[in-house]
Design a protein around this motif. Sequence first.
Motif, mmCIF file in Angstrom:
data_model
loop_
_atom_site.group_PDB
_atom_site.id
_atom_site.type_symbol
_atom_site.label_atom_id
_atom_site.label_comp_id
_atom_site.label_asym_id
_atom_site.label_seq_id
_atom_site.Cartn_x
_atom_site.Cartn_y
_atom_site.Cartn_z
ATOM 1 N N ARG A 126 0.866 -1.180 0.000
ATOM 2 C CA ARG A 126 0.000 0.000 0.000
ATOM 3 C C ARG A 126 0.901 1.229 0.000
ATOM 4 O O ARG A 126 1.913 1.272 0.701
ATOM 5 N N ILE A 127 0.510 2.228 -0.779
ATOM 6 C CA ILE A 127 1.288 3.461 -0.864
ATOM 7 C C ILE A 127 0.371 4.611 -0.442
ATOM 8 O O ILE A 127 -0.587 4.942 -1.148
ATOM 9 N N ASN A 128 0.657 5.182 0.713
ATOM 10 C CA ASN A 128 -0.139 6.293 1.218
ATOM 11 C C ASN A 128 0.162 7.556 0.427
ATOM 12 O O ASN A 128 1.320 7.838 0.104
ATOM 13 N N GLY A 129 -0.894 8.302 0.078
ATOM 14 C CA GLY A 129 -0.731 9.568 -0.629
ATOM 15 C C GLY A 129 -0.192 9.428 -2.036
ATOM 16 O O GLY A 129 0.418 10.356 -2.553
ATOM 17 N N TYR A 130 -0.421 8.317 -2.682
ATOM 18 C CA TYR A 130 0.124 8.061 -4.018
ATOM 19 C C TYR A 130 -0.437 9.023 -5.072
ATOM 20 O O TYR A 130 0.293 9.515 -5.924
ATOM 21 N N TYR A 131 -1.723 9.258 -5.019
ATOM 22 C CA TYR A 131 -2.362 10.070 -6.050
ATOM 23 C C TYR A 131 -2.245 11.554 -5.751
ATOM 24 O O TYR A 131 -2.097 11.962 -4.602
ATOM 25 N N GLU A 132 -2.340 12.355 -6.796
ATOM 26 C CA GLU A 132 -2.196 13.800 -6.689
ATOM 27 C C GLU A 132 -3.183 14.403 -5.687
ATOM 28 O O GLU A 132 -2.882 15.389 -5.026
ATOM 29 N N ASP A 133 -4.360 13.781 -5.549
ATOM 30 C CA ASP A 133 -5.359 14.297 -4.609
ATOM 31 C C ASP A 133 -5.164 13.749 -3.193
ATOM 32 O O ASP A 133 -5.998 13.950 -2.320
ATOM 33 N N GLY A 134 -4.057 13.035 -2.962
ATOM 34 C CA GLY A 134 -3.750 12.493 -1.646
ATOM 35 C C GLY A 134 -4.273 11.095 -1.397
ATOM 36 O O GLY A 134 -4.029 10.513 -0.342
ATOM 37 N N GLY A 135 -4.981 10.528 -2.374
ATOM 38 C CA GLY A 135 -5.536 9.184 -2.218
ATOM 39 C C GLY A 135 -4.458 8.115 -2.173
ATOM 40 O O GLY A 135 -3.387 8.250 -2.778
ATOM 41 N N ASP A 136 -4.750 7.047 -1.448
ATOM 42 C CA ASP A 136 -3.827 5.922 -1.317
ATOM 43 C C ASP A 136 -4.022 4.930 -2.463
ATOM 44 O O ASP A 136 -5.090 4.873 -3.076
ATOM 45 N N ALA A 137 -2.986 4.148 -2.720
ATOM 46 C CA ALA A 137 -3.036 3.147 -3.787
ATOM 47 C C ALA A 137 -2.435 1.844 -3.306
ATOM 48 O O ALA A 137 -1.653 1.811 -2.351
ATOM 49 N N TYR A 138 -2.810 0.794 -3.989
ATOM 50 C CA TYR A 138 -2.137 -0.494 -3.851
ATOM 51 C C TYR A 138 -1.324 -0.713 -5.119
ATOM 52 O O TYR A 138 -1.790 -0.417 -6.221
ATOM 53 N N TYR A 139 -0.119 -1.249 -4.930
ATOM 54 C CA TYR A 139 0.695 -1.681 -6.061
ATOM 55 C C TYR A 139 0.443 -3.174 -6.201
ATOM 56 O O TYR A 139 0.606 -3.937 -5.240
ATOM 57 N N LEU A 140 0.011 -3.586 -7.391
ATOM 58 C CA LEU A 140 -0.358 -4.977 -7.642
ATOM 59 C C LEU A 140 0.521 -5.570 -8.731
ATOM 60 O O LEU A 140 0.958 -4.858 -9.644
ATOM 61 N N ARG A 141 0.722 -6.875 -8.655
ATOM 62 C CA ARG A 141 1.529 -7.558 -9.673
ATOM 63 C C ARG A 141 0.912 -8.917 -9.970
ATOM 64 O O ARG A 141 0.416 -9.592 -9.071
#
Length: 163
Positions: A126-141
């Motif tokens: 999980r990457i906190n603050g990944y998106y420009e609007d501050g939203g978090d993302a998951y990195y998936l593979r």
Amino acid sequence: MSVNVETRVDPPGSSEFAADTWELKERIRERESVLKQRRAFFADAYRRANDHLLFEGDDLVGFASVRRDGYILFLAVAPDRRGEGYGKRLVAAALQDHESISCHARATNESALSFYEHLGFEIIRRINGYYEDGGDAYYLRLGDGSSLREKFAEFFRRSMTGT
């Protein structure tokens, strides 16, 4: 009635279908509040990627923009065409040239996360603050780089037989 779906490719350096993909992405953004990119960023990323597109007649119903390292920059399917296997087809197209593919998904986008999980993607982090609007993302593979095509083929065999 059978619908003919045509697959097209916009290779790196080309932007023949960039306007169509931007319009589809924007329709999804307005409806679902995802795929939030500035136009200049989108256009540059699209032009550098290998873009796989699905058309029903003249209508773009989905696309995947894939970097040369197998990272999926954008994956979009028209909301009224979801559940018809188009997302799977686009992921399969991304796999044609890569042993492993990856992407980010907004942590709050449950439908995207469910889709990727169904295909066998693993959440790496999980990457906190990944998106420009501050939203978090998951990195998936998907895949570990070894015999991924066979794993994906097995997934499709299982999904067709229901086992």
